[in-house]
Design a protein around this motif. Structure first.
Motif, PDB file in Angstrom:
ATOM      1  N   ARG A 130     -23.597 -65.690  57.876  1.00 35.28           N
ATOM      2  CA  ARG A 130     -24.171 -66.257  59.122  1.00 35.28           C
ATOM      3  C   ARG A 130     -25.691 -66.425  59.028  1.00 35.28           C
ATOM      4  N   CYS A 131     -26.289 -65.946  57.949  1.00 31.89           N
ATOM      5  CA  CYS A 131     -27.753 -65.939  57.823  1.00 31.89           C
ATOM      6  C   CYS A 131     -28.337 -67.354  57.917  1.00 31.89           C
ATOM      7  N   VAL A 132     -29.431 -67.488  58.654  1.00 31.75           N
ATOM      8  CA  VAL A 132     -30.089 -68.792  58.768  1.00 31.75           C
ATOM      9  C   VAL A 132     -31.459 -68.785  58.057  1.00 31.75           C
ATOM     10  N   LYS A 133     -31.692 -67.762  57.261  1.00 30.95           N
ATOM     11  CA  LYS A 133     -32.919 -67.631  56.480  1.00 30.95           C
ATOM     12  C   LYS A 133     -34.185 -67.788  57.335  1.00 30.95           C
ATOM     13  N   CYS A 134     -34.228 -66.985  58.397  1.00 28.35           N
ATOM     14  CA  CYS A 134     -35.405 -67.045  59.278  1.00 28.35           C
ATOM     15  C   CYS A 134     -36.510 -66.126  58.762  1.00 28.35           C
ATOM     16  N   TYR A 135     -36.197 -65.256  57.815  1.00 30.47           N
ATOM     17  CA  TYR A 135     -37.135 -64.317  57.184  1.00 30.47           C
ATOM     18  C   TYR A 135     -37.594 -63.162  58.088  1.00 30.47           C
ATOM     19  N   SER A 136     -36.975 -63.019  59.277  1.00 27.02           N
ATOM     20  CA  SER A 136     -37.399 -61.901  60.148  1.00 27.02           C
ATOM     21  C   SER A 136     -37.177 -60.562  59.471  1.00 27.02           C
ATOM     22  N   CYS A 137     -36.046 -60.450  58.742  1.00 28.12           N
ATOM     23  CA  CYS A 137     -35.754 -59.154  58.096  1.00 28.12           C
ATOM     24  C   CYS A 137     -36.848 -58.817  57.086  1.00 28.12           C
ATOM     25  N   ILE A 138     -37.382 -59.844  56.452  1.00 24.54           N
ATOM     26  CA  ILE A 138     -38.417 -59.613  55.445  1.00 24.54           C
ATOM     27  C   ILE A 138     -39.748 -59.282  56.113  1.00 24.54           C
TER      28      ILE A 138
ATOM     29  N   PRO B 198     -25.484 -56.851  60.430  1.00 27.68           N
ATOM     30  CA  PRO B 198     -25.864 -55.427  60.321  1.00 27.68           C
ATOM     31  C   PRO B 198     -26.591 -55.110  59.023  1.00 27.68           C
ATOM     32  N   ASN B 199     -27.745 -55.747  58.843  1.00 27.79           N
ATOM     33  CA  ASN B 199     -28.514 -55.621  57.593  1.00 27.79           C
ATOM     34  C   ASN B 199     -28.899 -54.179  57.265  1.00 27.79           C
ATOM     35  N   ALA B 200     -29.317 -53.422  58.297  1.00 26.16           N
ATOM     36  CA  ALA B 200     -29.780 -52.049  58.031  1.00 26.16           C
ATOM     37  C   ALA B 200     -28.619 -51.196  57.533  1.00 26.16           C
TER      38      ALA B 200
ATOM     39  N   ASN C 279     -33.921 -57.346  64.539  1.00 31.65           N
ATOM     40  CA  ASN C 279     -34.610 -58.629  64.701  1.00 31.65           C
ATOM     41  C   ASN C 279     -33.829 -59.803  64.131  1.00 31.65           C
ATOM     42  N   CYS C 280     -32.613 -59.558  63.664  1.00 26.25           N
ATOM     43  CA  CYS C 280     -31.835 -60.640  63.044  1.00 26.25           C
ATOM     44  C   CYS C 280     -31.168 -61.490  64.131  1.00 26.25           C
ATOM     45  N   PRO C 281     -31.494 -62.772  64.201  1.00 27.32           N
ATOM     46  CA  PRO C 281     -30.899 -63.609  65.250  1.00 27.32           C
ATOM     47  C   PRO C 281     -29.400 -63.834  65.045  1.00 27.32           C
TER      48      PRO C 281
HETATM   49 FE1  SF4 Z   1     -30.953 -64.036  57.618  1.00 26.78          FE
HETATM   50 FE2  SF4 Z   1     -30.908 -62.358  59.675  1.00 26.78          FE
HETATM   51 FE3  SF4 Z   1     -32.690 -62.016  57.688  1.00 26.78          FE
HETATM   52 FE4  SF4 Z   1     -32.954 -64.054  59.420  1.00 26.78          FE
HETATM   53  S1  SF4 Z   1     -33.105 -61.845  59.891  1.00 26.78           S
HETATM   54  S2  SF4 Z   1     -33.152 -64.142  57.169  1.00 26.78           S
HETATM   55  S3  SF4 Z   1     -30.804 -64.592  59.778  1.00 26.78           S
HETATM   56  S4  SF4 Z   1     -30.452 -61.854  57.550  1.00 26.78           S
END
Ligand code: SF4
Ligand code: FAD
Ligand code: SF4
Ligand code: SF4
Length: 418
Positions: free
Chosen positions: A292-300, A357-359, A351-353
């Motif tokens: 589902r990731c949209v590569k918004c880079y918030s996680c980074i 569950p990245n964490a 912060n992932c839109p």
């Molecule tokens: Fe992808 Fe979520 Fe990271 Fe945005 S915050 S890049 S949607 S994993």
């Protein structure tokens, strides 16, 4: 004279601070003294923004403004670690006092070992932390479980295992366990967190163990460093802080509560990690969720471990641009770069839109790596293997030698610990 290892009950006599403070105002009074005595040039603390669910970081340089930062915001899920790197030049040239939760503190250690901040210029007062509640969850939970409009709530607290709200015309408490059974309560990373009394800061402050006539009116302080001891002695001498020896029964109760919280953390880890499965099953789940990731880079941008100037996820030969779903390599790069040092702060999830569950994914991998290599992130300056080189220097080495062997000088010979 106060020394490292001492324990005390502490509170302030400053009426303005006391009025707003959570438990006697020791933390805010200590900052007041630190600013007045020029022990620090600025204090980074948290204050209420638009409402109770909006925790805002503030830099205070005038001691008169400190009272506005007193009080605990349990929906304050923000992480202050990276703010010091991004906006305060890593505390290279100024002395900063900062109130931190366990995850903030761990993030600061990780940034410091990567030379992104200067810990020598930072004083950390850490609050014990049973967990924080995501602002979005809090609003839904208050409407749904408490039957109260979240906008009329003027105070919240977590006390004796209950999340309690006060609003015009009443107050209500519901046990956190009960809330968590139905998906509300603390953030999932907080449930797994085991840094409840952060003794790697200069002072660790909280309410566990304050009993008798001081209950609710003082904070239990553990003195964790010489810097912390000097701060206490100075504030007492200046008359802004009062202290007394803790009740021995209180010390026992404190140890029991901490032990129970650690067991609870283990319980949640077991549940969450088992739910992910192992091996191929785990990988399949992670691939399905991250699709589902949209590569918004918030996680980074929020992660306290991500600090590279040239992020590999932005390299088009690694992650093809303009593609949805995003190539799984994006996530593999993050796992490879971060997993050994993830401090489970929850920012990449919160912060992932796409509500991935990245964490959970990163934390599950971190505990496996910890079992393998024995490296515990966030609590000391010990380097994980990936932090043995400085990015710019390593890039220059690759460029100048034409080598494509990254970390060549690290693995050959391997540092002693490994
Ligand atoms: Fe992808 Fe979520 Fe990271 Fe945005 S915050 S890049 S949607 S994993
Ligand atoms: P005050 O003088 O009122 O100062 C409070 C300080 O905390 C201020 O500097 C303020 O800016 C800062 N602050 C407020 N909200 C946040 C936030 N979200 N993140 C970072 N800093 C913040 N103690 C326990 O013993 N057990 C617990 O389970 C526990 N859980 C906590 C959970 C959270 C999210 C927080 C923020 C605190 C928690 N505490 C816990 C600590 C306790 O609530 C008090 O903060 C502590 O006892 C100090 O009280 P005080 O009156 O001296 O602080
Ligand atoms: Fe507190 Fe740990 Fe959650 Fe951070 S991750 S807010 S320290 S419980
Ligand atoms: Fe925090 Fe996520 Fe980074 Fe781990 S990967 S340190 S949980 S932002």
């Amino acid at each position: 004279m106060t020394k490292k290892g001492d324990m005390l009950y502490a509170w302030t006599n400053d009426a303005e601070i006391q009025k707003k403070a959570e438990l006697g105002g020791a933390v805010t009074a200590l900052w007041k003294y630190a600013l007045e005595s020029r022990m620090v040039d600025a204090v980074l603390a948290i204050t209420k923004g638009a409402d109770l669910y909006d925790a805002k970081p503030v830099i205070i340089t005038d001691p008169k403004d400190l009272a506005s930062t007193a009080g605990s915001l349990h929906c304050g899920t923000l992480l202050v670690s990276k703010l010091i790197k991004k906006y305060l030049d890593g505390a290279r040239d100024i002395k900063i006092g900062v109130t931190v939760k366990g995850c903030d503190m761990m993030g600061l250690y990780e940034l410091a070992k990567r030379q992104q901040i200067n810990l020598d210029n930072i004083i950390m007062i850490c609050v014990n932390c049973g967990g924080s509640v995501s602002p979005v969850t809090a609003r839904k939970m208050i409407a749904d479980k408490y039957g109260v409009d979240p906008d009329i709530v003027h105070k919240e607290e977590i006390d004796k295992g209950q999340f309690i709200i006060e609003y015009e015309g009443g107050h209500k408490g519901i046990s956190v366990d009960e809330l968590e059974e139905v998906g509300y309560g603390r953030r999932t990373n907080c449930r797994r967190c085991k840094l409840k009394v952060p003794r790697q800061a200069d002072l660790a402050c909280g309410n566990w163990g304050v009993i008798g006539d001081k209950a609710g009116k003082a904070t239990f302080v553990e003195v964790c460093s010489e810097k912390g001891a000097n701060l206490i002695d100075g504030a007492v001498k200046a008359g802004v802080l009062a202290t007394q020896a803790p009740n021995p029964k209180g010390i026992e109760i404190r140890a029991k509560v901490e032990g129970a919280m650690l067991k609870l953390g283990d319980k949640w880890r077991k549940k969450d990690f088992e739910g992910l499965g192992v091996g191929r099953e785990r990988l399949t789940k992670i691939m399905a969720e991250t699709s589902r990731c949209v590569k918004c880079y918030s996680c980074i941008s929020q992660c306290p471990i991500c600090y590279c100037v040239e992020c590999t996820t932005r390299n088009p030969s690694m992650v093809p641009p303009g593609e949805l779903p995003v190539n799984f390599m994006f996530h593999l790069i993050r796992f490879a770069h971060i997993a050994d040092s993830c401090v489970n702060c929850g920012q990449c999830e919160e912060n992932c839109p796409a509500e991935i569950p990245n964490a959970l994914f990163m934390h599950a991998q971190q505990v496996e790596l910890e079992k393998m290599f024995g490296h515990v992130p966030g609590i000391s300056m010990e380097l994980p293997i990936m932090a043995f080189v400085e990015e710019r220097t390593e890039r220059d080495r690759l460029h100048n030698t034409g080598s494509d062997m990254i970390y060549e000088n690290v693995f050959n010979p391997l540092p002693k610990k490994y």
